[in-house]
Design a protein around this motif. Sequence first.
Motif, short mmCIF file in Angstrom:
data_model
loop_
_atom_site.label_atom_id
_atom_site.label_comp_id
_atom_site.label_asym_id
_atom_site.label_seq_id
_atom_site.Cartn_x
_atom_site.Cartn_y
_atom_site.Cartn_z
N ASN A 1 0.83 -1.20 0.00
CA ASN A 1 0.00 0.00 0.00
C ASN A 1 0.87 1.25 0.00
N ALA A 2 1.90 1.26 0.83
CA ALA A 2 2.79 2.42 0.93
C ALA A 2 3.55 2.63 -0.38
N ALA A 3 4.01 1.55 -1.00
CA ALA A 3 4.72 1.66 -2.27
C ALA A 3 3.81 2.19 -3.36
N TYR A 4 2.58 1.74 -3.36
CA TYR A 4 1.62 2.23 -4.37
C TYR A 4 1.32 3.71 -4.17
N LYS A 5 1.09 4.10 -2.93
CA LYS A 5 0.80 5.51 -2.64
C LYS A 5 1.98 6.40 -2.99
N GLN B 1 -0.32 0.52 -10.93
CA GLN B 1 -1.63 0.05 -10.47
C GLN B 1 -1.80 -1.43 -10.80
N ALA B 2 -1.31 -1.85 -11.95
CA ALA B 2 -1.43 -3.26 -12.36
C ALA B 2 -0.65 -4.16 -11.40
N ASP B 3 0.57 -3.75 -11.06
CA ASP B 3 1.37 -4.54 -10.12
C ASP B 3 0.71 -4.56 -8.74
N PHE B 4 0.18 -3.42 -8.34
CA PHE B 4 -0.50 -3.34 -7.05
C PHE B 4 -1.68 -4.31 -7.02
N ALA C 1 -4.09 -9.20 -5.05
CA ALA C 1 -4.86 -10.43 -5.29
C ALA C 1 -4.11 -11.64 -4.76
N ARG C 2 -2.80 -11.68 -4.99
CA ARG C 2 -1.98 -12.80 -4.51
C ARG C 2 -2.02 -12.88 -2.98
N LEU C 3 -1.89 -11.73 -2.33
CA LEU C 3 -1.91 -11.71 -0.86
C LEU C 3 -3.27 -12.12 -0.31
N LYS C 4 -4.33 -11.69 -0.96
CA LYS C 4 -5.68 -12.06 -0.52
C LYS C 4 -5.90 -13.57 -0.65
N THR C 5 -5.42 -14.13 -1.75
CA THR C 5 -5.55 -15.58 -1.96
C THR C 5 -4.79 -16.35 -0.89
#
Length: 78
Positions: A38-42, A48-51, A56-60
Amino acid sequence: MAEEILIEVSLDKAQAQKDLDAIAVSKQRLKEEQQGLNAAYKAGKISQADFAKQTARLKTQTKELSTQERELGKVLQA
């Protein structure tokens, strides 16, 4: 014969508790990884695609750990 079964069940519960502890650690690491993401994205360090892909990987992975956690909880309650 009955004593063997009791010992086996006891060992299973002890292992289940160790596994639950390991799952808790893994879930905390995933949470920290998500916070870093989240911090890296902000900060604009990742696209956005990598985020989206990493989120999605972390949620899975978190869902898989939660499923394992529920199953181990059932073992401990038995």
